[in-house]
Design an enzyme around this catalytic site. Structure first.
Site, short mmCIF file in Angstrom:
data_model
loop_
_atom_site.label_atom_id
_atom_site.label_comp_id
_atom_site.label_asym_id
_atom_site.label_seq_id
_atom_site.Cartn_x
_atom_site.Cartn_y
_atom_site.Cartn_z
N ASP A 230 0.87 -0.78 0.23
CA ASP A 230 0.00 0.00 0.07
C ASP A 230 0.75 0.83 -0.09
O ASP A 230 1.38 1.89 0.97
CB ASP A 230 -0.32 0.05 1.31
CG ASP A 230 -1.77 1.50 1.36
OD1 ASP A 230 -2.35 2.09 -0.13
OD2 ASP A 230 -2.23 1.30 2.27
N LYS A 237 1.65 7.65 0.49
CA LYS A 237 1.88 7.76 2.42
C LYS A 237 3.36 8.20 1.97
O LYS A 237 4.34 8.37 1.25
CB LYS A 237 1.82 6.49 2.54
CG LYS A 237 1.15 5.60 3.14
CD LYS A 237 0.90 4.79 3.65
CE LYS A 237 -0.33 3.59 3.68
NZ LYS A 237 -1.05 4.04 4.21
N ASP A 307 -5.73 6.33 -0.91
CA ASP A 307 -5.38 5.46 0.78
C ASP A 307 -6.49 5.16 1.36
O ASP A 307 -6.14 4.25 2.30
CB ASP A 307 -4.25 5.98 1.33
CG ASP A 307 -2.94 5.74 2.26
OD1 ASP A 307 -3.05 4.78 1.79
OD2 ASP A 307 -2.52 7.00 3.35
N ARG A 311 -10.87 -0.48 1.78
CA ARG A 311 -12.87 -0.57 1.81
C ARG A 311 -12.84 -1.34 0.66
O ARG A 311 -13.87 -1.61 0.78
CB ARG A 311 -13.29 0.77 2.81
CG ARG A 311 -12.73 2.01 2.13
CD ARG A 311 -12.83 3.03 2.83
NE ARG A 311 -12.18 2.44 3.68
CZ ARG A 311 -11.82 4.62 4.39
NH1 ARG A 311 -12.68 5.17 4.71
NH2 ARG A 311 -10.93 4.31 6.20
N1 BES Z 1 -3.50 0.23 5.13
C1 BES Z 1 -3.72 0.93 5.47
C2 BES Z 1 -4.11 1.25 7.12
C3 BES Z 1 -3.00 0.87 8.48
C4 BES Z 1 -1.97 1.68 8.64
C5 BES Z 1 -3.21 0.23 8.99
C6 BES Z 1 -0.85 1.97 9.81
C7 BES Z 1 -2.40 -0.31 10.34
C8 BES Z 1 -1.58 0.63 9.67
C9 BES Z 1 -4.94 1.92 4.36
O1 BES Z 1 -5.09 1.40 3.42
C10 BES Z 1 -5.00 3.60 5.30
O2 BES Z 1 -3.72 3.74 4.49
N2 BES Z 1 -5.87 3.97 5.97
C11 BES Z 1 -5.76 5.61 5.65
C12 BES Z 1 -7.26 5.47 5.67
C13 BES Z 1 -7.34 7.33 5.51
C14 BES Z 1 -7.26 7.11 4.09
C15 BES Z 1 -8.71 7.53 5.87
C16 BES Z 1 -5.07 5.70 7.47
O3 BES Z 1 -5.64 4.92 8.05
O4 BES Z 1 -5.23 6.77 7.24
ZN ZN Z 2 -4.62 -0.22 2.96
MN MN Z 3 -4.12 3.20 1.74
#
Ligand code: BES
Ligand code: ZN
Ligand code: MN
Length: 461
Positions: A230, A237, A307, A311
């Site tokens: 990711d 990121k 990001d 979902r």
């Molecule tokens: N894979 C990440 C979530 C994640 C981040 C899990 C760090 C464990 C540790 C997910 O795809 C993501 O990036 N989520 C974002 C959502 C936001 C953009 C609403 C997040 O959690 O920052």
């Molecule tokens: Zn993710």
């Molecule tokens: Mn993500």
């Protein structure tokens, strides 16, 4: 190879587990020589304290280990790596529960990820304690090993194709049917969100579909987030946040490991495992902020943030899962940083639309020492996902309740009035603890397995 082996007890070094509270009493039953040695060595049966005892010829005659009964399986979790290589037996496992704990902790502690580097030393081996439920413990340990291996393998060797190959090889071992829809076929077969998220990668996205068990058994469907890496996509990121993102297929690893345990123990279900396997990459073909994509279900989704990809791929997989109205639907995902902010690394977040299933799973987690914590599917926050131009946005504008809004997004794609469990997990041990080496982890696998074995039982023929 799980560090616990069949073998003769004769010749294995006996290990005695002693609770601190019982230490003084136990000490009185020992020989004067043993008492002197333990005293001289400063052994007080503190949890984690390990004392080897010499034979007259200097060989290790026996081992005494201090334990805390609250530690359950973790009492033996350090032994495979801290004892000299060789064979051991637990000399005082008096009940099935004690035997199971000792064997499970040993097995989980004996794990090492050695695909790219030989381990420093072989793990010490335990002869199966006589009273242990060998098949069950081995099935759990092997499932957890599989999940850890999948997570620990870096993304260059664990892309969507390799994840599909792992599912295929798992299926072959247990006579399951595995089908995979890859690349543009995802569009033809109406998985638009999986395709949108995965299309930027040179390694095409896939939907992996594993099916096993007698067709008239209750339907259990597991869905796992399989984001093999990711980057965040165009909403890239920063490097610190990207570092660990090889583990973003931790949900997929968990459900594949769990499926392995279910099949090994012949749980009486018609099992289906769905894994949307993608790489969230950056390229000229990447999906963009404010794109609007029509989901498999038919509702339109505005991309507020590339990001929030997990979902999206889960939405199409859940919509497919919901089509056959399974008896129980479980999804697992490394879905949000917000769940980690709320609960930290040790407590996966549990969401469910069914209080009874949720309570059973929490109880199973406590019993298995594989905890999780429930957060609410608070419908009042659903409006945070409203979009001006589409049926729904994939993110909310603010940063409140991020794990809840992610769960509410998924809720739109599952069948109403059907039990559904969503687990938002870390899938990673930031540092090593007994039985839990640093790196990939199959958190909640044992809790889920217990829920499932209690609910469905084993196949009788
Ligand atoms: N894979 C990440 C979530 C994640 C981040 C899990 C760090 C464990 C540790 C997910 O795809 C993501 O990036 N989520 C974002 C959502 C936001 C953009 C609403 C997040 O959690 O920052
Ligand atoms: Zn993710
Ligand atoms: Mn993500």
């Amino acid at each position: 190879m799980i560090g616990v082996v069949e073998g003769r007890e004769a010749g294995a070094v006996p290990v005695t587990l002693v609770r601190k509270a019982d230490f003084e009493t136990w000490l009185r039953s020992q020989t004067a020589t043993a008492r002197r040695w333990l005293k001289a060595s400063g052994f007080e049966a503190k949890a984690g304290q390990i004392q080897t005892m010499p034979a007259a010829d200097g060989a290790v005659a026996r081992v005494v280990v201090g334990i805390d009964s609250a530690d359950g399986p973790w009492s033996t979790g350090d032994l495979p790596n801290r004892l000299p290589a060789g064979r051991y037996r637990i000399e005082n496992a008096r009940s099935t529960a004690e035997a199971n704990d000792a064997a499970l902790g040993w097995a989980l502690g004996a794990y090492g990820f050695s695909r790219y580097k030989r381990r420093a030393r072989p793990a010490a081996e335990l002869i199966w304690p006589r009273r242990a439920d060998r098949a069950r413990i081995a099935a759990l340990a092997r499932g957890i090993y599989l999940a850890r291996d999948l997570i620990n393998t870096p993304a260059n060797d664990m892309g969507p194709g390799e994840l599909a190959a792992a599912a295929r090889s798992l299926g072959r071992r247990f006579g399951a049917r595995v089908s995979v829809i890859a690349g543009r076929a995802l569009l033809a077969r109406n998985y638009p969100l999986i395709h949108a998220v995965g299309r930027a990668s040179a390694r095409p996205p896939r939907l992996i579909d594993l099916m096993w068990g007698r067709s008239s058994a209750p339907r259990l469907t597991l869905v796992g987030k399989g984001v093999c890496f990711d980057t965040g996509g165009l909403d890239l990121k920063p490097s610190g946040a990207m570092l660990l993102m090889k583990k973003d297929m931790g949900g997929a690893a968990l459900v594949l490991g769990l499926a392995q345990a279910i099949m090994a123990m012949k749980i009486d279900v018609r099992l289906r495992v769905l894994v949307p396997a993608v790489e969230n990459s950056v390229s000229g073909d990447a999906f963009r902020p404010l794109d609007i994509v029509k989901s498999r279900k038919g509702t339109t989704v505005e991309i507020g943030n590339t990001d929030a990809e997990g979902r999206l791929v889960l939405a199409d997989a859940l919509a497919e899962a919901a089509r056959e109205a399974p008896d129980l639907l479980i999804d697992a995902a490394t879905l949000t940083g917000a769940a980690r902010v709320a609960l930290g690394p040790d407590l996966p977040a549990l969401f469910s639309n069914d209080d009874r299933v949720a309570e059973s799973l929490l109880a199973a987690g406590t019993a298995e020492r594989d905890p999780l914590w429930r957060l609410p599917l608070w419908r009042g926050y659903r409006r945070m996902l409203d979009s001006r131009t589409a049926d729904m946005n994939n993110v909310s504008e603010g940063s409140f309740a991020g794990a809840i809004t992610a769960a509410l997004f998924l809720d739109e794609f599952v069948a109403k009035n059907r039990p559904w469990v969503h687990i938002d997990t870390m899938a990673w041990n930031p540092s090593a603890r007994p039985g839990r080496p640093a790196g990939g982890e199959a958190q909640t696998l044992r809790a889920l397995f217990r829920l499932i074995e209690d609910r469905y039982g084993r196949r009788t023929r």
